[in-house]
Design an enzyme around this catalytic site. Structure first.
Site, PDB file in Angstrom:
ATOM      1  CB  SER A   1      -0.976  -1.232  -6.400  1.00  0.00           C
ATOM      2  OG  SER A   1      -1.259  -0.079  -7.160  1.00  0.00           O
TER       3      SER A   1
ATOM      4  CG  ASP B   1       6.455  -1.282  -6.959  1.00  0.00           C
ATOM      5  OD1 ASP B   1       7.689  -1.434  -6.992  1.00  0.00           O
ATOM      6  OD2 ASP B   1       5.863  -0.717  -6.025  1.00  0.00           O
TER       7      ASP B   1
END
Length: 217
Positions: A29, A152
């Site tokens: 990310s 995540d």
């Protein structure tokens, strides 16, 4: 020489697709594009596994990222397309705005792009990728969680480890944001916590030490 013989000698040999017996799945990310630009070029051309990447990005940006990474890497890197049949020593980047999963079509591993709602507020979500890879490849899976905000990849890495696969996590000092790596460690632990500069080699080592599976054909 007959016309048919001449034609057969001139015709290109049919391309034989080998199906991978091992898979590497990567979550990234915030800071991920630069991290991927360090990790993927460090992977050998003969890695021996297909590589799938879930980088949190909106639509319209992942195509250029794939081209940039392809120019840097020994492995071909492409933005994944629905139904792509996975090949060893190829990298498949999730398109922004779609989840990427490993599907088995008559036993052949391929890409499934899924438009379902975001998970943890992101799409693609690495948890869905990791869980699908663990189902398809079991203990022949390597899960890698890179820099990023949020959690995540944590549940997905736990699924990989429960299936008997290997787990690698980027270390705190080299992460732009340590949220995802920390969440993964809290939820799943890891076989190794690795600085970014050493992660490519760590992935190659992990693939090499995976248990034998059905040989690629």
């Amino acid at each position: 020489m007959s016309a048919s013989t001449a034609a057969s000698e001139l015709a290109p040999a049919p391309r034989v697709t080998r199906h991978p017996s091992r898979v590497v799945v990567i979550a990234a990310s915030t800071g991920g594009p630069n991290a991927l630009a360090r990790v993927l070029p460090a992977l050998p051309a003969s890695l021996g596994a297909a590589v799938l990447v879930a980088q949190h990005m909106p639509p319209g940006f992942t195509g250029s990222l794939a081209r940039r990474l392809d120019a840097l890497s020994a492995l071909p890197v492409r933005e994944a397309v629905q139904g792509d049949v996975l090949e060893p020593d190829h990298v498949y980047l999730a398109p922004g705005g779609l989840h990427i999963l490993v599907d088995l079509a008559d036993g052949v591993p391929c890409v499934r792009l899924d438009p379902r709602e975001p998970l943890w507020g992101v799409r693609p979500a690495a948890d869905l990728l990791f869980e699908s890879a663990a189902r398809a490849f079991g203990e022949c899976t390597v899960g890698v969680v890179l820099t990023g905000m949020g959690r995540d990849g944590a549940a997905g890495l736990r699924a990989v480890r429960r299936a008997g696969g290997a787990a690698l996590v980027q270390d705190r000092d080299s992460s732009v944001v340590f949220g995802m790596p920390q969440a993964a460690l809290d939820a799943a632990g890891a076989d190794r916590v690795v600085p970014l500069a050493e992660l490519g080699q760590a992935v190659a080592d992990a693939v090499r030490h995976l248990p034998p599976n059905v040989p690629a054909v």
